[in-house]
Design a protein around this motif. Structure first.
Motif, PDB file in Angstrom:
ATOM      1  N   LYS A 153      24.702  -1.378 -84.155  1.00  0.00           N
ATOM      2  CA  LYS A 153      26.002  -0.565 -84.739  1.00  0.00           C
ATOM      3  C   LYS A 153      25.687   0.774 -85.325  1.00  0.00           C
TER       4      LYS A 153
ATOM      5  N   GLU B 279      25.888   4.634 -84.351  1.00  0.00           N
ATOM      6  CA  GLU B 279      26.646   5.484 -85.491  1.00  0.00           C
ATOM      7  C   GLU B 279      25.783   6.822 -85.926  1.00  0.00           C
TER       8      GLU B 279
ATOM      9  N   TYR C 223      32.065   2.906 -78.210  1.00  0.00           N
ATOM     10  CA  TYR C 223      31.967   2.308 -79.864  1.00  0.00           C
ATOM     11  C   TYR C 223      33.274   1.272 -79.998  1.00  0.00           C
TER      12      TYR C 223
END
Length: 193
Positions: A90, A94, A118
């Motif tokens: 994750k 990002e 996402y």
């Protein structure tokens, strides 16, 4: 400012190029126009290290810098300067989105696809959470995701900047893809804004 700035503290290391794999979450549809980057790196060197993370198989995965890696490979380099960081999937995704936004390298469709992955595919958080992390409005994120639902012809035209994002957004409320496609043809033929 990037929320994981404290976690991007890592080490700078020269890593063998053969030990670096491209990102598993490629945000850009294609890596093109490398000639200028290759020429620049050959003349003045790599100004910014490639951000990588360990991928568990004694190799490294690019978090940010796929184009730089490809250019260095094209130059025949054996080793390349890397910023080695510890990020989970994750956080790496990002960081990749933020790097591409800061460099302004994603077209609106690629941006929408990244946001959709996402939020919807990976389920890493909602639109509001993502918007906060990226310093964007929730409306902006939502509109970019909606662009990816347009007919393929429109998506291609927006990707190539042949029609504007604003036109795509204006056609979103028309739920019928055939009508959207027909209106797109008229807009293109008449060069409407």
């Amino acid at each position: 400012m990037y929320k994981y700035a404290n976690q991007l503290n890592g080490s700078l290391e020269d890593i063998d190029i053969i030990d670096i794999d491209p990102s598993t979450h490629q945000l850009r549809e294609s890596i093109t126009n490398l000639d200028e980057l290759v020429e620049s790196i050959s003349k003045i060197g790599l100004l910014q290290p490639i951000v990588v993370r360990a991928n568990g198989s004694n190799n490294f995965e690019v978090v940010a810098g796929n184009r730089r890696l490809k250019a260095c490979k094209k130059l025949g380099w054996g080793r390349v300067a890397c910023h080695l960081v510890e990020l989970d999937d994750k956080q790496a995704f990002e960081a990749s989105i933020i790097e591409n936004l800061q460099r302004n390298t994603l077209n609106p469709i690629e941006e929408g696809l990244a946001y959709r992955k996402y939020v919807q595919e990976f389920g890493w958080g909602g639109i509001t959470e993502l918007a906060e992390k990226l310093s964007k409005s929730a409306g902006y994120i939502c509109k970019r995701i909606k662009l990816t639902e347009l007919p393929n012809e429109m998506i291609d035209l927006i990707s190539r900047s042949e029609i504007s994002v604003a036109i795509g957004e204006e056609l979103l409320p028309i739920g019928d893809k055939d009508t959207q496609a027909k209106l797109t043809e008229i807009i293109q033929e008449r060069k409407l804004s």
